[in-house]
Design an enzyme around this catalytic site. Structure first.
Site, short mmCIF file in Angstrom:
data_model
loop_
_atom_site.label_atom_id
_atom_site.label_comp_id
_atom_site.label_asym_id
_atom_site.label_seq_id
_atom_site.Cartn_x
_atom_site.Cartn_y
_atom_site.Cartn_z
CG ASP A 1 -2.09 -1.06 1.17
OD1 ASP A 1 -2.52 -1.34 -0.10
OD2 ASP A 1 -2.65 -1.54 2.33
CD GLU B 1 14.12 2.14 8.76
OE1 GLU B 1 13.31 1.48 9.44
OE2 GLU B 1 15.20 2.59 8.77
#
Length: 305
Positions: free
Chosen positions: A154, A187
C-alpha cells in the site's frame, strides 16, 4: 533527446466509457511494442464488477504531455519498470487524465458501483475488500521490479522508481515520479518528484518535501551516501555524504548558523556535499557543519534483495 517514443500492448479495464486502469506487462522504448503472449486470454466482460477488459495498444511521445488516461498509465509503467528515471519524461496534466477508482480485492471498480459489486460478490460467497480510493493503484499489483523489498504494498504507488537494492519498510512511502537511483533504505516519505541517490537512508518518520501542494517549487535530490535521520525532514537538496540529525527539519527558509557564526538561509546550502545539519541542544539554533567520520552506511545484508 526529442521525440522520444514509448509503446506497449496491455489490458485495459473500462466501466462504460471510463478507463479504470491499464496494465502493460512489457512496455518498451521505441515505436514498436514488445510482443506479449497470451494477453487475449484476459479479454472479459465481468458482470460481477460491471466492467469489460480489452486489449489496448498505446504509444506515447514522452516529450509531450500525456493525452489520454492510457497514455498516462504507460508513463507510470515506464517509471516503475525502470525504463526511465523520475523527472525525465513529461507528466504535465496527468492528474486530470486519471479518475478516482475503488481498488479492490476483485480488481478496479467504478466508485459509484462499489455497493452493487459488494452485493454481487456476497451472492457468490465472496467478500469485497476495498484497499483504497485513489487515482493511482499500488505499484506491486502492476509491476514487481527485481532486486527490491517492499514490506507493505500500500505504501508504493504505481509510477514509483525503485532501483535494485532498495528496501521500503512498513512505514516508508514512495510516490509516483519519485524514488531511488541505487541501493537505499526507505523508512520515511519520498514525495513526488524526489530522487534519492545510491547508499542513502531515509529514516523512520522522515519526510522529503515534494512540489504537488503547499507552494513548494524546489525539486529535491538526495545525494549518495546520505542519512536523513528519524523524524527529520528536508526541503532542500542534499549533496553526497550529508546527514540531517534525527528530529531536525530543514526547509529552504530555515535560518542556519555556520561554524564562523554567519547566519544564512538553508536554500543557500542546497546541493552542498559533506554537511551535517543539526540543532544545537543548548541554544536551539539550526547549524550546518562539515561532517567528520562516517554515519555507518547501509547494512549490506538488508539490501541483497
Amino acid at each position: 533527446m526529442s521525440n522520444r517514443i514509448a509503446s506497449a500492448t496491455g489490458l485495459a479495464t473500462y466501466s462504460g466509457d471510463a478507463l479504470l486502469d491499464a496494465w502493460y506487462p512489457e512496455p518498451a522504448l521505441g515505436a514498436k511494442p514488445a510482443a506479449v503472449t497470451g494477453l487475449e486470454r484476459g479479454i472479459d466482460t465481468d458482470s460481477l464488477r460491471g466492467v469489460r477488459v480489452e486489449v489496448i495498444h498505446t504509444t506515447s511521445n514522452l516529450d509531450e504531455a500525456p493525452e489520454t488516461a492510457a497514455d498516462a498509465y504507460l508513463r507510470l509503467h515506464l517509471l516503475s519498470h525502470r525504463l526511465v528515471v523520475p523527472r525525465t519524461i513529461n507528466l504535465d496534466g496527468l492528474f486530470g487524465l486519471l479518475t478516482n477508482v475503488a481498488w479492490t480485492s476483485l480488481g478496479p471498480v467504478a466508485i459509484e458501483n462499489v455497493t452493487q459489486v459488494a452485493i454481487n460478490a456476497r451472492a457468490k460467497g465472496v467478500y469485497l475488500n476495498v484497499f483504497g480510493i485513489d487515482k493511482f493503484p499500488r505499484m506491486l499489483d502492476y509491476v514487481v521490479p527485481s532486486g527490491v523489498r517492499v514490506a507493505d504494498a500500500d505504501r508504493v504507488r504505481l509510477g514509483a522508481h525503485l532501483a535494485a537494492g532498495t528496501t521500503v519498510m512498513h512505514e516508508g512511502f514512495v510516490n509516483f515520479n519519485a524514488g531511488t537511483l541505487g541501493a537505499s533504505m526507505v523508512e520515511g516519505r519520498i514525495s513526488a518528484g524526489v530522487v534519492v541517490g545510491n547508499g542513502s537512508d531515509i529514516g523512520g518518520g522522515a519526510s522529503i518535501m515534494g512540489t504537488l501542494s503547499g507552494g513548494g517549487k524546489e525539486v529535491i535530490t538526495i545525494g549518495e551516501n546520505c542519512l536523513v535521520g528519524a523524524n527529520a525532514g528536508v526541503g532542500i537538496s542534499l549533496g553526497d555524504s550529508c546527514v540531517v540529525e534525527a528530529g531536525c527539519y530543514i526547509t529552504g527558509g530555515s535560518k542556519i548558523t555556520l561554524p564562523d557564526g554567519k547566519l544564512i538561509k538553508a536554500k543557500e546550502l542546497s546541493g552542498a556535499h559533506g554537511l551535517l545539519f543539526r540543532r544545537n541542544s543548548v541554544s536551539g539554533a539550526l547549524e550546518a557543519v562539515t561532517r567528520e567520520g562516517t554515519w555507518g552506511g547501509l547494512n549490506d545484508a538488508l539490501h541483497k534483495n
